[in-house]
Design an enzyme around this catalytic site. Sequence first.
Site, mmCIF file in Angstrom:
data_model
loop_
_atom_site.group_PDB
_atom_site.id
_atom_site.type_symbol
_atom_site.label_atom_id
_atom_site.label_comp_id
_atom_site.label_asym_id
_atom_site.label_seq_id
_atom_site.Cartn_x
_atom_site.Cartn_y
_atom_site.Cartn_z
ATOM 1 N N ASN A 166 7.455 8.947 -4.830
ATOM 2 C CA ASN A 166 6.084 9.312 -4.465
ATOM 3 C C ASN A 166 6.182 10.189 -3.215
ATOM 4 O OD1 ASN A 166 3.420 9.440 -3.725
ATOM 5 N ND2 ASN A 166 3.246 7.279 -3.148
ATOM 6 N N TRP A 167 6.017 11.478 -3.411
ATOM 7 C CA TRP A 167 6.211 12.407 -2.282
ATOM 8 C C TRP A 167 5.041 12.381 -1.304
ATOM 9 C CZ3 TRP A 167 8.427 17.583 -4.731
ATOM 10 C CH2 TRP A 167 9.664 17.298 -5.332
ATOM 11 N N LYS A 168 3.910 11.842 -1.728
ATOM 12 C CA LYS A 168 2.706 11.803 -0.877
ATOM 13 C C LYS A 168 2.347 13.229 -0.428
ATOM 14 C CE LYS A 168 3.890 7.117 0.353
ATOM 15 N NZ LYS A 168 3.752 6.008 1.273
ATOM 16 N N HIS A 220 -2.996 3.877 -5.382
ATOM 17 C CA HIS A 220 -2.097 3.677 -4.246
ATOM 18 C C HIS A 220 -2.905 3.134 -3.065
ATOM 19 C CE1 HIS A 220 0.641 4.408 -0.954
ATOM 20 N NE2 HIS A 220 1.604 4.413 -1.856
ATOM 21 N N GLU A 230 -2.884 3.808 -0.037
ATOM 22 C CA GLU A 230 -3.408 4.838 0.879
ATOM 23 C C GLU A 230 -4.705 5.424 0.334
ATOM 24 O OE1 GLU A 230 0.255 7.026 1.035
ATOM 25 O OE2 GLU A 230 1.137 5.367 2.163
ATOM 26 N N GLU A 234 3.081 -3.066 -4.292
ATOM 27 C CA GLU A 234 3.417 -2.484 -2.996
ATOM 28 C C GLU A 234 2.672 -3.220 -1.886
ATOM 29 O OE1 GLU A 234 4.870 1.823 -3.493
ATOM 30 O OE2 GLU A 234 2.702 1.892 -3.367
ATOM 31 N N GLY A 294 6.091 2.388 4.396
ATOM 32 C CA GLY A 294 6.355 3.317 5.492
ATOM 33 C C GLY A 294 6.627 2.640 6.826
ATOM 34 N N SER A 341 9.156 0.634 1.651
ATOM 35 C CA SER A 341 10.416 0.757 2.393
ATOM 36 C C SER A 341 11.641 0.406 1.542
ATOM 37 C CB SER A 341 10.386 -0.078 3.677
ATOM 38 O OG SER A 341 9.340 0.364 4.515
ATOM 39 N N GLY A 364 8.722 5.965 -1.470
ATOM 40 C CA GLY A 364 8.044 6.972 -0.665
ATOM 41 C C GLY A 364 9.037 7.767 0.162
ATOM 42 N N GLY A 365 9.216 7.369 1.412
ATOM 43 C CA GLY A 365 10.061 8.115 2.356
ATOM 44 C C GLY A 365 11.434 8.480 1.805
HETATM 45 P P1 PGA Z 1 7.667 3.954 1.407
HETATM 46 O O1 PGA Z 1 6.381 4.231 0.501
HETATM 47 O O2 PGA Z 1 8.845 3.864 0.494
HETATM 48 O O3 PGA Z 1 7.736 5.129 2.344
HETATM 49 O O4 PGA Z 1 7.415 2.662 2.134
HETATM 50 C C1 PGA Z 1 6.241 3.633 -0.764
HETATM 51 C C2 PGA Z 1 4.924 4.020 -1.361
HETATM 52 O O5 PGA Z 1 3.919 4.057 -0.635
HETATM 53 O O6 PGA Z 1 4.834 4.322 -2.568
#
Ligand code: PGA
Length: 251
Positions: free
Chosen positions: A9-11, A96, A98, A168, A174, A214, A235-236
């Site tokens: 997930n590049w966001k 998600h 966010e 999640e 993050g 994470s 994500g990251g």
């Molecule tokens: P993260 O994000 O791996 O940076 O914690 C995961 C996500 O929000 O899909």
Amino acid sequence: MRQKIVAGNWKMNTTVPEGVELAKAVVAKSVEVPSDVKLVIATPATHLVPVADVVKGSVVALSAENCADKEKGAYTGEISAAMVASTGATYTILGHSERRQYYGETDEKLVEKTKLALANSLKVILCVGENLEEREAGKHFDVCAAQVKNVLYNFSAEDMKNIVIAYEPVWAIGTGKTATSEQAEEIHAFIRKVVADKFGAEVADDTTILYGGSCKPSNAKELFAQPDIDGGLIGGAALKADDFIAIAMSF
Ligand code: PGA
């Protein structure tokens, strides 16, 4: 057997040229990943068309990070499921945390989004998960059950073939703070039971449930070794092709 999936997930990261380069690096390294692991990259909407070109003919599938809850029309700035599908993407992330937290995404809207995504032949990665306050109050099971029921109980067993769930925990996204494999497994098994209660054991058994928050090369192996964790939403660590591929090789 349910499908193992590692989805990036590049966001809201990378410009289009940077995203194209990252996708090329992922495609180049994807040959190292065992064929029973499905790789998906979810990019910003602006990147879908050029990245579709990069992943074409490879084992990497393309996903959007969101799509609209309306079919089409006067909804300035929105991107419909049909538009996403027309880029060559075959998945979309929905719900998600966010988007729930910053953009008012409700379970009601997610029902509409999921309907439209499925109607346009997109597979859905539906995210659920509790925040820190809910976890500390011991409400995480109730929160996840409600999110799963409010959205997925509106769909059929047939629809479930095209739906992936991503657990999640918001407090792990993050933050560098990962759920322990025991914490994650406990809730994954619970979510699978919530699916089984409505659709039966066979459907639940075939439903892919990803862990996100994470997840990185150093902890993926332990997480993926759990019986109810079928992969990750990353994500990251998905912004580095090496790390993303290392995670995909952690089964
Ligand atoms: P993260 O994000 O791996 O940076 O914690 C995961 C996500 O929000 O899909």
